[in-house]
Scaffold this motif. Sequence first.
Motif, PDB file in Angstrom:
ATOM      1  N   ARG A  42       0.796  -1.351   0.091  1.00  0.00           N
ATOM      2  CA  ARG A  42       0.019   0.019  -0.049  1.00  0.00           C
ATOM      3  C   ARG A  42       0.714   1.393   0.005  1.00  0.00           C
ATOM      4  NH1 ARG A  42      -3.656   0.519   4.364  1.00  0.00           N
ATOM      5  NH2 ARG A  42      -2.261  -0.398   5.575  1.00  0.00           N
ATOM      6  N   ALA A  43       2.067   1.216  -0.775  1.00  0.00           N
ATOM      7  CA  ALA A  43       2.576   2.601  -1.132  1.00  0.00           C
ATOM      8  C   ALA A  43       1.775   3.450  -1.608  1.00  0.00           C
ATOM      9  CB  ALA A  43       3.913   2.431  -1.920  1.00  0.00           C
ATOM     10  N   ASP A  44       1.865   4.737  -1.145  1.00  0.00           N
ATOM     11  CA  ASP A  44       0.953   5.838  -1.675  1.00  0.00           C
ATOM     12  C   ASP A  44       1.417   6.351  -3.053  1.00  0.00           C
ATOM     13  OD1 ASP A  44      -0.767   6.407   0.729  1.00  0.00           O
ATOM     14  OD2 ASP A  44       1.260   6.698   1.703  1.00  0.00           O
ATOM     15  N   GLY A  45       2.414   5.912  -3.386  1.00  0.00           N
ATOM     16  CA  GLY A  45       2.952   6.070  -4.855  1.00  0.00           C
ATOM     17  C   GLY A  45       4.002   5.865  -5.169  1.00  0.00           C
ATOM     18  N   LEU A  46       4.543   5.921  -6.544  1.00  0.00           N
ATOM     19  CA  LEU A  46       5.752   5.356  -6.955  1.00  0.00           C
ATOM     20  C   LEU A  46       6.308   6.502  -7.562  1.00  0.00           C
ATOM     21  CD1 LEU A  46       4.697   2.059  -8.333  1.00  0.00           C
ATOM     22  CD2 LEU A  46       5.502   2.342  -6.129  1.00  0.00           C
ATOM     23  N   VAL A  47       7.704   6.342  -7.477  1.00  0.00           N
ATOM     24  CA  VAL A  47       8.812   7.279  -8.191  1.00  0.00           C
ATOM     25  C   VAL A  47       9.511   6.532  -9.094  1.00  0.00           C
ATOM     26  CG1 VAL A  47      10.506   9.165  -8.029  1.00  0.00           C
ATOM     27  CG2 VAL A  47       8.609   9.025  -6.310  1.00  0.00           C
ATOM     28  N   PHE A  48       9.739   6.829 -10.387  1.00  0.00           N
ATOM     29  CA  PHE A  48      10.713   6.114 -11.337  1.00  0.00           C
ATOM     30  C   PHE A  48      10.643   6.804 -12.762  1.00  0.00           C
ATOM     31  CE2 PHE A  48       6.319   4.548 -12.273  1.00  0.00           C
ATOM     32  CZ  PHE A  48       6.346   4.739 -13.604  1.00  0.00           C
ATOM     33  N   GLY A  49      11.688   6.582 -13.329  1.00  0.00           N
ATOM     34  CA  GLY A  49      11.745   6.960 -14.837  1.00  0.00           C
ATOM     35  C   GLY A  49      12.672   6.268 -15.596  1.00  0.00           C
ATOM     36  N   ALA A  50      12.714   6.321 -17.039  1.00  0.00           N
ATOM     37  CA  ALA A  50      13.498   5.292 -17.812  1.00  0.00           C
ATOM     38  C   ALA A  50      13.945   6.452 -19.085  1.00  0.00           C
ATOM     39  CB  ALA A  50      12.845   4.144 -18.180  1.00  0.00           C
ATOM     40  N   LEU A  51      15.095   6.196 -19.635  1.00  0.00           N
ATOM     41  CA  LEU A  51      15.355   6.819 -20.823  1.00  0.00           C
ATOM     42  C   LEU A  51      15.743   5.912 -21.808  1.00  0.00           C
ATOM     43  CD1 LEU A  51      17.827   9.585 -19.310  1.00  0.00           C
ATOM     44  CD2 LEU A  51      15.436   9.894 -19.803  1.00  0.00           C
ATOM     45  N   THR A  52      15.713   6.631 -23.141  1.00  0.00           N
ATOM     46  CA  THR A  52      16.032   5.805 -24.456  1.00  0.00           C
ATOM     47  C   THR A  52      17.487   6.110 -24.408  1.00  0.00           C
ATOM     48  OG1 THR A  52      15.446   7.803 -25.583  1.00  0.00           O
ATOM     49  CG2 THR A  52      13.704   6.018 -25.330  1.00  0.00           C
ATOM     50  N   GLU A  53      17.980   5.334 -25.245  1.00  0.00           N
ATOM     51  CA  GLU A  53      19.428   5.671 -25.486  1.00  0.00           C
ATOM     52  C   GLU A  53      20.161   6.836 -26.061  1.00  0.00           C
ATOM     53  OE1 GLU A  53      21.321   2.383 -28.221  1.00  0.00           O
ATOM     54  OE2 GLU A  53      20.478   1.081 -26.968  1.00  0.00           O
ATOM     55  N   ASP A  54      18.887   7.810 -26.882  1.00  0.00           N
ATOM     56  CA  ASP A  54      19.354   9.075 -27.126  1.00  0.00           C
ATOM     57  C   ASP A  54      19.001   9.932 -26.192  1.00  0.00           C
ATOM     58  OD1 ASP A  54      16.587   8.986 -27.483  1.00  0.00           O
ATOM     59  OD2 ASP A  54      16.485   9.664 -29.488  1.00  0.00           O
TER      60      ASP A  54
END
Length: 66
Positions: A42-54
Amino acid sequence: VVKENVRIPVYVMIRPRAGDFLYSDWEVEVMKRDIEQMKIHRADGLVFGALTEDGRVDTELCMELL
């Protein structure tokens, strides 16, 4: 444990390792399983990100994780 001891929202960072934001298939699977666990706990939210090779935001992967 954190949720039991604080009265503020708890946002969890989903990050399989330090370094860049280009993830292998294995790391993406780790992130998905971590997200499943955070939902169970029951986390209130998530923080994440991802990038492409460029260097652009990997919107396809981010949407998949959402």
